[in-house]
Scaffold this motif. Sequence first.
Motif, PDB file in Angstrom:
ATOM      1  N   ASN A   1       0.857  -1.192   0.000  1.00  0.00           N
ATOM      2  CA  ASN A   1       0.000   0.000   0.000  1.00  0.00           C
ATOM      3  C   ASN A   1       0.895   1.244   0.000  1.00  0.00           C
ATOM      4  OD1 ASN A   1      -2.083   1.794   0.154  1.00  0.00           O
ATOM      5  ND2 ASN A   1      -2.943   1.035   2.070  1.00  0.00           N
TER       6      ASN A   1
ATOM      7  N   CYS B   1      -0.064   5.056   1.011  1.00  0.00           N
ATOM      8  CA  CYS B   1      -0.606   5.455   2.311  1.00  0.00           C
ATOM      9  C   CYS B   1       0.432   6.217   3.125  1.00  0.00           C
ATOM     10  CB  CYS B   1      -1.098   4.230   3.084  1.00  0.00           C
ATOM     11  SG  CYS B   1      -1.875   4.732   4.632  1.00  0.00           S
TER      12      CYS B   1
ATOM     13  N   ARG C   1      -0.092   7.656   5.935  1.00  0.00           N
ATOM     14  CA  ARG C   1      -0.272   7.391   7.371  1.00  0.00           C
ATOM     15  C   ARG C   1       0.597   6.212   7.811  1.00  0.00           C
ATOM     16  NH1 ARG C   1      -6.347   6.958   9.037  1.00  0.00           N
ATOM     17  NH2 ARG C   1      -6.229   9.163   8.483  1.00  0.00           N
ATOM     18  N   ARG C   2       0.520   5.132   7.060  1.00  0.00           N
ATOM     19  CA  ARG C   2       1.312   3.956   7.436  1.00  0.00           C
ATOM     20  C   ARG C   2       2.809   4.237   7.291  1.00  0.00           C
ATOM     21  NH1 ARG C   2       0.593  -2.341   7.416  1.00  0.00           N
ATOM     22  NH2 ARG C   2       2.695  -2.745   8.077  1.00  0.00           N
TER      23      ARG C   2
ATOM     24  N   ALA D   1      -4.647   8.987   4.553  1.00  0.00           N
ATOM     25  CA  ALA D   1      -4.583   7.528   4.427  1.00  0.00           C
ATOM     26  C   ALA D   1      -5.285   7.112   3.143  1.00  0.00           C
ATOM     27  CB  ALA D   1      -5.264   6.873   5.626  1.00  0.00           C
ATOM     28  N   THR D   2      -4.922   5.962   2.627  1.00  0.00           N
ATOM     29  CA  THR D   2      -5.615   5.424   1.447  1.00  0.00           C
ATOM     30  C   THR D   2      -6.078   4.021   1.790  1.00  0.00           C
ATOM     31  OG1 THR D   2      -3.477   4.694   0.628  1.00  0.00           O
ATOM     32  CG2 THR D   2      -4.334   6.726  -0.297  1.00  0.00           C
ATOM     33  N   TYR D   3      -7.213   3.960   2.476  1.00  0.00           N
ATOM     34  CA  TYR D   3      -7.712   2.649   2.920  1.00  0.00           C
ATOM     35  C   TYR D   3      -8.176   1.808   1.731  1.00  0.00           C
ATOM     36  CZ  TYR D   3     -10.590  -0.989   4.795  1.00  0.00           C
ATOM     37  OH  TYR D   3     -11.107  -2.220   5.053  1.00  0.00           O
TER      38      TYR D   3
ATOM     39  N   CYS E   1      -6.034  -3.765   3.460  1.00  0.00           N
ATOM     40  CA  CYS E   1      -5.438  -3.338   4.737  1.00  0.00           C
ATOM     41  C   CYS E   1      -5.832  -4.283   5.870  1.00  0.00           C
ATOM     42  CB  CYS E   1      -5.902  -1.933   5.113  1.00  0.00           C
ATOM     43  SG  CYS E   1      -5.354  -0.647   3.982  1.00  0.00           S
TER      44      CYS E   1
ATOM     45  N   CYS F   1      -2.532  -4.395   8.122  1.00  0.00           N
ATOM     46  CA  CYS F   1      -2.211  -3.216   8.927  1.00  0.00           C
ATOM     47  C   CYS F   1      -3.087  -3.173  10.184  1.00  0.00           C
ATOM     48  CB  CYS F   1      -2.425  -1.946   8.101  1.00  0.00           C
ATOM     49  SG  CYS F   1      -1.965  -0.452   9.005  1.00  0.00           S
TER      50      CYS F   1
ATOM     51  N   LEU G   1      -4.084  -0.736  11.863  1.00  0.00           N
ATOM     52  CA  LEU G   1      -5.064   0.362  11.935  1.00  0.00           C
ATOM     53  C   LEU G   1      -6.274   0.142  11.032  1.00  0.00           C
ATOM     54  CD1 LEU G   1      -3.153   3.747  12.097  1.00  0.00           C
ATOM     55  CD2 LEU G   1      -3.990   2.310  13.921  1.00  0.00           C
ATOM     56  N   ALA G   2      -6.376  -1.045  10.447  1.00  0.00           N
ATOM     57  CA  ALA G   2      -7.378  -1.265   9.399  1.00  0.00           C
ATOM     58  C   ALA G   2      -8.807  -0.943   9.857  1.00  0.00           C
ATOM     59  CB  ALA G   2      -7.297  -2.700   8.900  1.00  0.00           C
TER      60      ALA G   2
ATOM     61  N   CYS H   1      -9.268   2.858  10.073  1.00  0.00           N
ATOM     62  CA  CYS H   1      -9.298   3.506   8.749  1.00  0.00           C
ATOM     63  C   CYS H   1     -10.551   3.099   7.964  1.00  0.00           C
ATOM     64  CB  CYS H   1      -8.045   3.149   7.959  1.00  0.00           C
ATOM     65  SG  CYS H   1      -6.544   3.787   8.714  1.00  0.00           S
TER      66      CYS H   1
HETATM   67  S1  SF4 Z   1      -5.078   0.556   7.526  1.00  0.00           S
HETATM   68 FE1  SF4 Z   1      -4.942   2.771   7.393  1.00  0.00          FE
HETATM   69  S2  SF4 Z   1      -2.860   3.278   7.941  1.00  0.00           S
HETATM   70 FE2  SF4 Z   1      -2.905   1.099   7.526  1.00  0.00          FE
HETATM   71  S3  SF4 Z   1      -2.287   0.962   5.352  1.00  0.00           S
HETATM   72 FE3  SF4 Z   1      -4.517   0.980   5.411  1.00  0.00          FE
HETATM   73  S4  SF4 Z   1      -5.092   3.128   5.184  1.00  0.00           S
HETATM   74 FE4  SF4 Z   1      -2.922   3.063   5.720  1.00  0.00          FE
END
Ligand code: SF4
Length: 391
Positions: free
Chosen positions: A48, A51, A53-54, A304-306, A310, A314, A316-317, A320
């Motif tokens: 990803n 993104c 944010r990540r 972010a680009t969810y 994800c 990730c 944080l999925a 997001c």
């Molecule tokens: S869950 Fe959020 S921070 Fe993680 S890669 Fe996806 S969009 Fe980015």
Amino acid sequence: MSEFPDSARPPRRTTPVTGLRHQLAELRGPDHQPRPLDARALAALAANPGCDRRALLDGAGVDKARLADALGSPAAFGQSQFALARGNVFEARVKADGGSQLLRLVHAHVDGSAIEPAPEYVRAPDLSAIGPEGRTARTALALREAVESPGTWTFLDHPMLALDVAGSPAFLEPDAVVVHPDGSWTVVEIKSFPMIDGAADAAKVGAAARQAAVYVLALEEVAARLPDTGVKVRDRVVLVCPKDFSNLPAASAVDVRKQLSVTRRQLRRLTRIESIAAQLPPGTVLDPDRPAAELTAAVESVPATYAPECLAACELAFHCRDRSRQEGAVTSLGRALRAELGGLTTVDAVLAAAHGETGDPEDPTVAALRRAAALRAEALDLAEPSKGAAL
Ligand code: SF4
């Protein structure tokens, strides 16, 4: 004087790090050590690359699992303690006797024409050193010494490698690296999923190959600092798994050329952390110990680009995904659909275009949406006239 020659030291950074490191430490929170990036995380990061944010969270070494907890959307993936323990037992078994069994597997699967790894031709140097930088330098020195001793096999157990990722060094620890008698290097991945009748689950093999490709890239950086040796990093890695649910090892050679080129390209495209950090509002802190409302605002200040992918990659999925749904973003429905919809980035915009309220009828996407809406209305009319009329 340094314990290590220049070629054994981790790569020097070309960017002014002091200010950036300080800023990333402030972002992470003063009481937290940076969480190191591993190859699994890098493979996911490369999946990803858009993104920010990540990229920022990983670059700053923020503990994303703790952050997700603090945001009220805990992560729901990762290996169970039982699976981890079982994997560790299997790995120890494969590496017993100074790696002799593992070397025999490598010999059999990728270098059958070389001399057999009999004990008198095998070296297993001690790679212990202080801190990741010290271990990286020790590994590079061991690799150089192995290349300078042709005709022997060298088994490196849990070497440490450094890879520059989006302007920040990532320290990586493959299960093993083997130096062949001709001086070439092979990455070995040991996994606890079974290989049944010589074949393992394709998705798991694919994930292992992506992870191994990250190690191969890091080894290529070490090899580039030994230009006088002409050393080659092999693009076939050796995957070792339990054979047919037993504790005996089975191995197969996996060609990672495709994963290498994809990962190389994706890592190159990653936005550099400096430019992401420069866009943050002053005083932004991503410390999981801060109050949830403050943390939410800080996390939301980084774009972010969810995408549904994800969820498997990730921590944080869930956070997001919730935000993406609240915004009505079409990316929450999948990247393929997002690509089909062109400039229509929200569900509301898609519906408005489909119902003829907005959009250029000459635009192929808008025309296709209107056609689909008409077909749907027609189908509903036929199936249930009263419902179709209401819509
Ligand atoms: S869950 Fe959020 S921070 Fe993680 S890669 Fe996806 S969009 Fe980015």
